[in-house]
Design a protein around this motif. Structure first.
Motif, PDB file in Angstrom:
ATOM      1  N   SER A  61      23.776   9.204  23.747  1.00  0.00           N
ATOM      2  CA  SER A  61      24.465  10.335  24.380  1.00  0.00           C
ATOM      3  C   SER A  61      25.326  10.592  25.237  1.00  0.00           C
ATOM      4  O   SER A  61      26.116  11.421  25.347  1.00  0.00           O
ATOM      5  CB  SER A  61      23.129  11.420  24.747  1.00  0.00           C
ATOM      6  N   LEU A  75      26.741  15.414  27.383  1.00  0.00           N
ATOM      7  CA  LEU A  75      25.824  14.587  26.549  1.00  0.00           C
ATOM      8  C   LEU A  75      26.042  15.000  25.234  1.00  0.00           C
ATOM      9  O   LEU A  75      26.259  16.223  24.889  1.00  0.00           O
ATOM     10  CB  LEU A  75      24.363  14.579  27.000  1.00  0.00           C
ATOM     11  N   ASN A  97      24.797  15.092  21.388  1.00  0.00           N
ATOM     12  CA  ASN A  97      23.238  15.158  20.352  1.00  0.00           C
ATOM     13  C   ASN A  97      23.280  14.271  19.569  1.00  0.00           C
ATOM     14  O   ASN A  97      24.177  13.720  18.824  1.00  0.00           O
ATOM     15  CB  ASN A  97      23.594  16.687  19.844  1.00  0.00           C
TER      16      ASN A  97
END
Ligand code: SAH
Length: 240
Positions: free
Chosen positions: A191, A163, A165
């Motif tokens: 994300s 993922l 940020n």
């Protein structure tokens, strides 16, 4: 044997995802993604969903109605392989396939017999990956004893993707203080990195955008920090 079967929709999806770009590549990746599945006549009778409220999850069979002018090919390049390796269409979950039929397991939050002042049968779902207007051709209960396979493997898609940020400029942060669920939805969706695989890993000036619910969301990619690519949400515009 080359018979043709005709199916017609039993329901239609009213989704927070108004365009294909940005929709997570599988359900479950954005728990905050909500939709209403509205059963169509003559299936919109309470009897047809009697007992369904006992299930936490349902299988939704649907048509990829938003595929335009795309013909299926035996080999496709799944985003999970970085977009540069190909696999057999039947070894992937690509939306472009001989019969444009999709399958998603989603959370069933509520079965409603009235929605926004209208009687009928409506299923409130979450954690989905369905485009607004998707025709649903069948709904079935998820059966944990049969469907949850503890020893199942897929050596091509080992784990869910890494993922990115996601952060917000102050002005957007300010707007989102009144909409905490929507803020979580934006974070969960972005994300996943919606860009096509061939654009990944680049840091660029380009501004991306998608329509999510009744908002236009704009963002750009920031240079890597500690090996992680970051997204900055730069603008949020409420649509009329
Ligand atoms: N879970 C399904 C869908 C996987 S493909 C399955 O495995 O069959 C997921 C992609 O389908 C999403 O990223 C979205 O862009 C696309 N999609 C969702 N609903 C669609 C529709 N009605 N028409 C075309 N594409 C759709």
């Amino acid at each position: 044997m080359r018979e043709t079967f005709t199916v017609s929709p039993v329901a239609v999806v009213h989704s927070c995802f108004k365009e294909k770009f940005g929709i997570p590549r599988q359900p479950g990746l954005a728990p905050e993604a909500k939709a209403i599945i509205e059963l169509l006549p003559p299936f919109n009778v309470p009897d047809a969903v009697d007992g369904l409220a006992l299930c936490s999850h349902i299988w939704v069979h649907f048509l990829f109605h938003g595929n335009h002018r795309q013909n299926w090919k035996p080999k496709v390049k799944p985003p999970r392989l970085g977009g540069n390796k190909s696999m057999g269409v039947f070894a992937t979950r690509s939306p472009v396939r001989p019969n444009p039929i999709g399958l998603s397991v989603v959370a069933l939050e509520r079965v409603l017999l009235e929605y926004r002042g209208r009687d009928g049968v409506f299923l409130a779902i979450a954690a989905h990956d369905l485009l607004d207007g998707t025709p649903v051709i069948d709904i079935k209960p998820y059966l944990p004893y049969a469907d949850a396979l503890a020893d199942a493997r897929n050596d091509f898609a080992l784990a869910s993707p890494e993922l990115l940020n996601v952060s917000f400029v102050d002005e957007v942060e300010q707007i989102l203080t009144s909409w905490p669920e929507f803020k979580r939805l934006i974070g969960q969706v972005l994300s996943q990195d919606p860009r096509p695989a061939y654009q990944k890993g680049r840091s660029e000036e380009r501004v991306y955008g998608m329509q999510l619910s009744h908002w236009d969301v704009r963002w750009r990619y920031l240079p890597h920090r500690n090996g992680l690519q970051r997204i900055l949400v730069t603008e949020l515009i409420e649509r009329a």
